[in-house]
Scaffold this motif. Structure first.
Motif, PDB file in Angstrom:
ATOM      1  N   CYS A 169     -27.913  29.550  50.541  1.00  0.00           N
ATOM      2  CA  CYS A 169     -29.026  28.922  50.763  1.00  0.00           C
ATOM      3  C   CYS A 169     -29.199  27.346  50.657  1.00  0.00           C
ATOM      4  N   ASP A 170     -28.349  26.776  49.678  1.00  0.00           N
ATOM      5  CA  ASP A 170     -28.298  25.396  49.671  1.00  0.00           C
ATOM      6  C   ASP A 170     -27.490  24.704  50.633  1.00  0.00           C
ATOM      7  N   ALA A 171     -26.453  25.344  51.223  1.00  0.00           N
ATOM      8  CA  ALA A 171     -26.236  24.703  52.531  1.00  0.00           C
ATOM      9  C   ALA A 171     -27.044  24.831  53.791  1.00  0.00           C
ATOM     10  N   LYS A 172     -27.736  25.644  53.786  1.00  0.00           N
ATOM     11  CA  LYS A 172     -28.672  25.748  54.996  1.00  0.00           C
ATOM     12  C   LYS A 172     -29.668  24.764  54.771  1.00  0.00           C
ATOM     13  N   LEU A 173     -30.391  24.357  53.353  1.00  0.00           N
ATOM     14  CA  LEU A 173     -31.146  23.292  53.476  1.00  0.00           C
ATOM     15  C   LEU A 173     -30.689  21.970  53.490  1.00  0.00           C
ATOM     16  N   HIS A 174     -29.465  21.735  53.022  1.00  0.00           N
ATOM     17  CA  HIS A 174     -28.653  20.437  52.875  1.00  0.00           C
ATOM     18  C   HIS A 174     -27.454  20.395  53.406  1.00  0.00           C
ATOM     19  N   PRO A 175     -27.157  20.649  54.699  1.00  0.00           N
ATOM     20  CA  PRO A 175     -26.097  20.561  55.321  1.00  0.00           C
ATOM     21  C   PRO A 175     -25.249  19.347  55.089  1.00  0.00           C
ATOM     22  N   PRO A 176     -23.966  19.587  55.207  1.00  0.00           N
ATOM     23  CA  PRO A 176     -23.214  18.389  54.793  1.00  0.00           C
ATOM     24  C   PRO A 176     -23.282  17.286  56.152  1.00  0.00           C
ATOM     25  N   GLY A 177     -23.115  15.853  55.849  1.00  0.00           N
ATOM     26  CA  GLY A 177     -22.997  14.964  56.703  1.00  0.00           C
ATOM     27  C   GLY A 177     -21.839  14.981  57.606  1.00  0.00           C
ATOM     28  N   PRO A 178     -22.119  14.491  58.638  1.00  0.00           N
ATOM     29  CA  PRO A 178     -21.143  14.382  59.880  1.00  0.00           C
ATOM     30  C   PRO A 178     -19.964  13.649  59.054  1.00  0.00           C
ATOM     31  N   ASP A 179     -18.678  14.039  59.602  1.00  0.00           N
ATOM     32  CA  ASP A 179     -17.413  13.792  59.255  1.00  0.00           C
ATOM     33  C   ASP A 179     -17.043  12.570  60.131  1.00  0.00           C
ATOM     34  N   ILE A 180     -17.203  11.041  59.466  1.00  0.00           N
ATOM     35  CA  ILE A 180     -17.069  10.038  60.414  1.00  0.00           C
ATOM     36  C   ILE A 180     -15.392   9.926  60.830  1.00  0.00           C
ATOM     37  N   ARG A 181     -14.496  10.710  60.615  1.00  0.00           N
ATOM     38  CA  ARG A 181     -13.213  10.416  61.069  1.00  0.00           C
ATOM     39  C   ARG A 181     -13.272  11.277  62.189  1.00  0.00           C
ATOM     40  N   THR A 182     -13.954  12.629  62.508  1.00  0.00           N
ATOM     41  CA  THR A 182     -14.115  13.144  63.760  1.00  0.00           C
ATOM     42  C   THR A 182     -14.620  12.043  64.831  1.00  0.00           C
ATOM     43  N   ARG A 183     -15.264  11.158  64.866  1.00  0.00           N
ATOM     44  CA  ARG A 183     -16.011  10.461  65.729  1.00  0.00           C
ATOM     45  C   ARG A 183     -15.165   9.202  65.963  1.00  0.00           C
ATOM     46  N   ARG A 184     -14.179   8.885  65.251  1.00  0.00           N
ATOM     47  CA  ARG A 184     -13.424   7.521  65.568  1.00  0.00           C
ATOM     48  C   ARG A 184     -12.516   7.889  67.069  1.00  0.00           C
ATOM     49  N   HIS A 185     -12.241   7.001  67.715  1.00  0.00           N
ATOM     50  CA  HIS A 185     -11.295   7.102  68.863  1.00  0.00           C
ATOM     51  C   HIS A 185     -10.569   6.004  69.165  1.00  0.00           C
ATOM     52  N   GLU A 186      -9.596   5.860  69.976  1.00  0.00           N
ATOM     53  CA  GLU A 186      -8.727   4.643  70.086  1.00  0.00           C
ATOM     54  C   GLU A 186      -9.677   3.938  71.241  1.00  0.00           C
ATOM     55  N   VAL A 187      -9.682   2.843  71.130  1.00  0.00           N
ATOM     56  CA  VAL A 187     -10.233   1.697  72.163  1.00  0.00           C
ATOM     57  C   VAL A 187      -9.149   0.712  72.943  1.00  0.00           C
ATOM     58  N   GLU A 188      -9.381   0.862  74.273  1.00  0.00           N
ATOM     59  CA  GLU A 188      -8.302   0.171  74.808  1.00  0.00           C
ATOM     60  C   GLU A 188      -8.675  -1.138  74.876  1.00  0.00           C
ATOM     61  N   GLN A 189      -7.870  -2.093  74.506  1.00  0.00           N
ATOM     62  CA  GLN A 189      -8.258  -3.690  74.329  1.00  0.00           C
ATOM     63  C   GLN A 189      -7.304  -4.383  75.190  1.00  0.00           C
ATOM     64  N   ASP A 190      -7.875  -5.533  75.895  1.00  0.00           N
ATOM     65  CA  ASP A 190      -6.918  -6.417  76.387  1.00  0.00           C
ATOM     66  C   ASP A 190      -6.091  -7.159  75.341  1.00  0.00           C
ATOM     67  N   PRO A 191      -5.058  -7.450  75.355  1.00  0.00           N
ATOM     68  CA  PRO A 191      -4.175  -8.326  74.819  1.00  0.00           C
ATOM     69  C   PRO A 191      -4.876  -9.825  74.511  1.00  0.00           C
ATOM     70  N   LEU A 192      -4.714 -10.382  73.469  1.00  0.00           N
ATOM     71  CA  LEU A 192      -5.215 -11.754  73.202  1.00  0.00           C
ATOM     72  C   LEU A 192      -4.482 -12.827  74.017  1.00  0.00           C
ATOM     73  N   PRO A 193      -5.139 -13.665  74.528  1.00  0.00           N
ATOM     74  CA  PRO A 193      -4.296 -14.867  75.286  1.00  0.00           C
ATOM     75  C   PRO A 193      -3.597 -15.611  74.591  1.00  0.00           C
ATOM     76  N   GLY A 194      -2.226 -15.648  74.750  1.00  0.00           N
ATOM     77  CA  GLY A 194      -1.168 -16.350  74.163  1.00  0.00           C
ATOM     78  C   GLY A 194      -0.355 -15.732  73.285  1.00  0.00           C
ATOM     79  N   MET A 195      -0.654 -14.395  73.342  1.00  0.00           N
ATOM     80  CA  MET A 195       0.288 -13.363  72.480  1.00  0.00           C
ATOM     81  C   MET A 195       1.467 -12.878  73.378  1.00  0.00           C
TER      82      MET A 195
END
Length: 73
Positions: free
Chosen positions: A47-73
């Motif tokens: 019943c406690d789990a029904k009333l107070h569900p655990p927060g979202p796991d932030i690790r599951t929302r992370r994803h790789e971002v494609e990024q252009d290389p910095l100029p001069g590198m």
């Protein structure tokens, strides 16, 4: 005033008739509670789990971002 005894007994947790520990029931479903934490909150684990569900796991929302290389590198 500071030397007066308390009006309630905080230590024993047993009723006046001496049958053992006081029975506590879940406030949501009415089942008897046995665990210390459940008895303290007044809710069973499910019943406690029904009333107070655990927060979202932030690790599951992370994803790789494609990024252009910095100029001069």
């Amino acid at each position: 005033m500071g030397d007066e005894p308390l009006a309630i007994d905080l230590g024993s947790g047993s009723p006046a008739d001496g049958d053992g520990p006081r029975r506590v029931w879940c406030r949501l479903c009415g089942r008897p509670l046995t665990g210390t934490a459940s008895r303290r909150t007044g809710l069973g684990p499910s019943c406690d789990a029904k009333l107070h569900p655990p927060g979202p796991d932030i690790r599951t929302r992370r994803h790789e971002v494609e990024q252009d290389p910095l100029p001069g590198m």
